[in-house]
Scaffold this active site. Structure first.
Site, PDB file in Angstrom:
ATOM      1  N   ASP A   1     -30.106   4.936 -31.742  1.00 64.74           N
ATOM      2  CA  ASP A   1     -29.186   5.480 -30.747  1.00 64.74           C
ATOM      3  C   ASP A   1     -29.525   6.967 -30.621  1.00 64.74           C
ATOM      4  O   ASP A   1     -29.799   7.627 -31.619  1.00 64.74           O
ATOM      5  CB  ASP A   1     -27.744   5.299 -31.217  1.00 64.74           C
ATOM      6  CG  ASP A   1     -26.758   5.978 -30.287  1.00 64.74           C
ATOM      7  OD1 ASP A   1     -26.746   5.632 -29.103  1.00 64.74           O
ATOM      8  OD2 ASP A   1     -26.031   6.874 -30.758  1.00 64.74           O
TER       9      ASP A   1
ATOM     10  N   GLY B   1     -27.146   6.181 -23.293  1.00 62.19           N
ATOM     11  CA  GLY B   1     -26.377   6.053 -22.052  1.00 62.19           C
ATOM     12  C   GLY B   1     -26.756   7.117 -21.042  1.00 62.19           C
ATOM     13  O   GLY B   1     -26.308   7.089 -19.892  1.00 62.19           O
TER      14      GLY B   1
END
Length: 667
Positions: free
Chosen positions: A363, A511
C-alpha cells in the site's frame, strides 16, 4: 524431564519457561556431579578399567561385586530418574521417543547385570551403565544451557518494565508508587537514565529515548510535548513528564510478549514433520535394537552380554533428541530474534510461507510514503534568488496558516523570518510582509486570474508527477515555485532493491491518481502499480495477482487494508507503532520502515534453511549411527561402547542447538 517438556519449553518459548529451563539445568548439574562421584569407585573396582590404566594387581576384594551393584543401583535410580520418569510420561501420552529409548537401554543393562550378580552366568555392565548415565546427564546439562539462550531475548522483554513509577501528585510533588496502581490520566515523572514505566504521551519536557529493545530502532528517538512514549524504553538526558494512556495488558510491551507467545505456540508444519520423524525414529531404533540382539545371538553366535551391549548402544546412539529439537530451537531463536528487532510474528505457518513469496504488494500511503505532505522541490526562476532564501520567504508567510500545504512548507525551515500584515487569500493562498517586502504564496489559479505568465519545463515535470505546486511572488514579481507531495520514505528505495535482489516482484496499490502513482513507482523502482484503487477493491487486486500463479504478500497499515491483508498468502502490517494488536495481519512490523519487509522475508528464508540443516543433520546422523552402533564394522576393529554412543548422541544434540543459535537477522 521428558521430550514434550523440551518441545514445549523450547518451541513455545513462553517467558516463564526461563525458570523451567534454569531448574532443569540445576537438576541435571546436581545429578551429574553426584552420579559421577558414585561412578569413580565403580571404575576403580572394574578389572577392565584397571587393566586399561596399567594396574599390575587387581584392587578387587571378596564381595566387591555387591558394592558395585549398590553403587550402580544408586546411579541407575538417582542419575537415571529423569529418563525413567520420561519413559512413563511418553508411554502415558502414547508418544514414545527419546526418553523411552534411553530408559529401555539403561533398564535392560541394569536388569541383566543385577541378575548376573545374583546367580545368572554372564557379564555385568555396571561401569558401562554408570558412565552411560553420567554422559547422558552431562549432555542434557550442556544442551539445556545452550537452549536457555534461545528465548532469552523474550525474557529480557518481560523484565524491561520497571516495578515503580514517580507519580506526579496534584500539588506537583512526586510519590513512588507500584506501576499496577497507575491508571490512565495519571502523570509520571521520568528522570534521566530511568525506564519509562508506562505507555503514554509527553506533556512536559524534552529528551531522547532509547526504544531499541522494543522496536529495534537503534538510534535514540527525540521526544517532546505531544509525542508518544513506550513503557520499558530507556530515557536519555532530559526529564519528561508523561500522561498515562495504557497500563497492564493494554500496554505495548504486554501485547508484544503475548504476540510472541502466540507465535511460538502457533502450528508449525516443519515441527509436525519433525515430530512424526522422531516418532518413527524411535520405532526404528527399538526395532533395530531387537534385530541387533537377534543377529548377534542367533546368526553370529556371540554371547548374550556382547549382543546386549550392541543393542544398548543402538538404542542410545539413535535417540531422536536432536531431531526433536531441530525445529523448536530454531523457532524459539527466530521468534525471539524477530521480536527484539520489532518484527512480531503472529502466525508461524504464515511466517514459514514467507520463504516462498514471489510478489509483495505495498500500500502506498503510510507504507512506502510517510502519509504526510512535504516539500520535494524548490525552484528559483532567476539566479538573483537563492532557492533556500525563496523557501524562507514562503515559510514565513505559511507559518501563520493551518492549511496542510502551508504547514508542510513552514516545517521545512527551522526559524522562518517574522511576517507582518499576514492575510489569507481565500482559496488561492496567503500573503504578508517579510523584511519589508510584500510576499505572496499562491496557487496556479491565482496566476491565471491575474494573467501572470509562467513557462518552465521543471513545473511541467512536477505537474506530470502529480505534485502540488505553489508559486512565490516577492514585490509583485514571480520569483519561484515550491513542489509538494506525499514524501517517499528514505528506506523505500533500499527495500525495493533488496526485495528484487531476493527475486521478489514489487507492486504498489494506491487510491491516488495515475500521475502520482507513476512518480512514486519510478522513484523507488516498483515493477508494477495499480492506481485509483478504492480500499474495498484492494482485495480484488491481490486476488488478480494471485491468479497469475504468484505467492503474494500484502503490506499495509492494517486499517483500511484489512480485506487485502486477509486475501494475501502472507499479510504484513507495517508501522503499527504502539498499537501492535493488528488482528488481520500474520506479521506485524512495529516500525514504519519498508526495509523491515525485506528483513522478515529474509529471516523466513534463513529460518527455513536452519530447520532443514538441523533436520538434515539429525536424520543423516542417525542413518549413519544405527549400523555403526549395531557393529557392522566390527570386522574392521570398530566397535562402539554405550558410553561412546552416548557421547555421539549428546554431541549431535549440542550441534543442533549451537546451529540454531547462529541464526541472524538481515539488517
Amino acid at each position: 524431564m521428558k521430550q514434550e517438556e523440551h518441545q514445549s519449553s523450547q518451541g513455545h518459548g513462553k517467558h516463564e519457561g526461563g525458570g523451567h529451563h534454569a531448574h532443569m539445568v540445576a537438576d541435571f548439574r546436581k545429578r551429574f556431579w553426584i552420579s559421577l562421584g558414585a561412578t569413580v569407585p565403580m571404575l576403580a573396582l572394574s578389572p577392565m578399567i584397571q587393566s586399561f590404566v596399567g594396574f599390575k594387581q587387581e584392587l578387587g576384594f571378596p564381595g566387591d561385586i555387591y558394592i558395585l551393584w549398590v553403587l550402580s543401583s544408586f546411579v541407575f535410580f538417582y542419575g537415571g530418574w529423569p529418563f525413567l520418569k520420561g519413559l512413563f510420561d511418553e508411554l502415558q501420552k502414547k508418544q514414545p521417543g527419546m526418553m523411552t529409548l534411553i530408559a529401555v537401554a539403561i533398564a535392560t543393562a541394569y536388569g541383566y547385570s543385577s541378575v548376573v550378580v545374583f546367580g545368572l552366568k554372564g557379564k555385568v555392565f555396571f561401569w558401562e551403565l554408570a558412565t552411560l548415565i553420567d554422559i547422558m546427564l552431562l549432555g542434557h546439562w550442556i544442551e539445556m544451557k545452550s537452549v536457555m539462550g534461545a528465548s532469552r531475548a523474550l525474557e529480557e522483554l518481560a523484565k524491561l518494565m520497571p516495578s515503580d513509577a514517580h507519580k506526579v501528585m496534584e500539588d506537583g510533588s512526586t510519590e513512588d508508587v507500584p506501576i499496577e496502581d497507575l491508571t490512565p490520566g495519571d502523570r509520571v515523572l521520568v528522570k534521566p537514565g530511568e525506564k519509562v514505566p508506562v505507555d503514554g504521551e509527553v506533556v512536559e519536557g524534552t529528551s531522547s529515548v532509547n526504544e531499541a529493545m522494543l522496536t529495534g530502532e537503534s538510534k535514540p528517538v527525540e521526544k517532546q510535548t505531544g509525542d508518544k512514549v513506550i513503557g520499558g524504553a530507556v530515557n536519555g538526558e532530559g526529564s519528561i513528564t508523561a500522561e498515562v494512556q495504557k497500563t497492564g495488558s493494554d500496554s505495548f510491551l504486554s501485547q508484544m510478549v503475548s504476540l510472541v507467545e502466540e507465535a511460538q505456540q502457533s502450528k508449525s508444519r516443519s515441527q509436525d514433520l519433525a515430530n512424526r520423524a522422531a516418532l518413527w525414529l524411535t520405532v526404528i531404533a527399538l526395532t533395530a535394537g531387537v534385530v541387533t540382539l537377534a543377529v548377534w545371538l542367533g546368526l553370529l553366535g556371540r554371547d548374550f552380554a556382547f549382543a546386549l551391549e550392541r543393542t544398548v548402544t543402538v538404542m542410545v546412539i539413535t535417540c531422536p533428541h536432536a531431531l526433536g529439537l531441530a525445529v523448536p530451537l530454531v523457532v524459539a531463536v527466530s521468534t525471539a530474534l524477530s521480536a527484539k528487532n520489532g518484527l512480531l510474528i503472529r502466525d508461524r505457518a504464515a511466517f514459514e510461507r514467507g520463504r516462498n513469496i514471489q510478489a509483495v504488494i505495498f500500500d502506498k500511503t503510510g507504507t512506502l510514503t510517510r502519509g504526510q505532505f512535504g516539500v520535494t522541490d524548490t525552484v528559483a526562476f532567476s539566479d538573483a534568488m537563492d532557492e533556500n532564501e525563496l523557501l524562507k520567504y514562503a515559510a514565513a508567510v505559511e507559518a501563520h496558516s493551518e492549511h496542510p500545504i502551508a504547514k508542510a512548507i513552514a516545517d521545512e525551515v527551522d526559524k522562518p523570518p517574522r511576517v507582518e500584515d499576514f492575510e489569507a487569500i481565500t482559496g488561492k493562498g496567503a500573503q504578508g510582509s517579510v523584511d519589508g517586502k510584500p510576499v505572496k504564496v499562491v496557487s496556479p489559479g491565482y496566476l491565471e486570474e491575474n494573467d501572470i505568465s509562467m513557462e518552465d519545463e521543471r513545473i511541467e515535470k512536477f505537474n506530470s508527477q502529480g505534485k502540488t505546486v505553489v508559486f512565490v511572488l516577492i514585490e509583485g514579481e514571480l520569483k519561484g515555485a515550491v513542489a509538494l507531495a506525499d514524501i517517499i520514505r528514505d528506506e523505500s528505495k533500499k527495500a525495493i532493491s533488496k526485495l528484487k535482489q531476493m527475486g521478489i516482484q514489487c507492486m504498489m496499490l494506491t487510491g491516488d491518481n495515475e500521475l502520482v502513482a507513476k512518480w512514486v513507482a519510478d522513484e523507488i523502482g516498483i515493477d508494477e502499480y495499480f492506481a485509483q484503487v478504492l480500499p474495498k477493491k484492494k482485495a480484488e487486486k491481490v486476488k488478480e495477482v494471485q491468479a497469475r500463479g504468484l505467492v503474494v504478500a500484502m503490506t499495509g497499515d492494517g486499517v483500511n487494508d484489512a480485506p487485502a491483508l486477509a486475501q494475501a498468502d502472507v499479510s504484513i502490517a507495517v508501522g503499527a507503532g504502539t498499537d501492535v494488536a493488528v488482528q488481520t495481519a500474520d506479521i506485524i512490523l512495529v516500525r514504519s520502515n519498508p526495509l523491515d519487509v525485506a528483513a522478515i522475508l529474509d529471516l523466513s528464508r534463513a529460518t527455513y534453511r536452519k530447520m532443514i540443516q538441523n533436520l538434515g543433520w539429525a536424520t543423516g546422523y542417525n542413518a549413519f549411527a544405527i549400523p555403526l552402533a549395531a557393529g557392522v564394522l566390527y570386522g574392521y576393529g570398530v566397535l562402539l561402547s554405550p558410553a561412546v554412543g552416548a557421547v555421539l548422541m549428546s554431541l549431535s544434540t549440542v550441534i543442533v542447538a549451537i546451529n540454531a543459535r547462529f541464526l541472524k537477522i538481515a539488517t
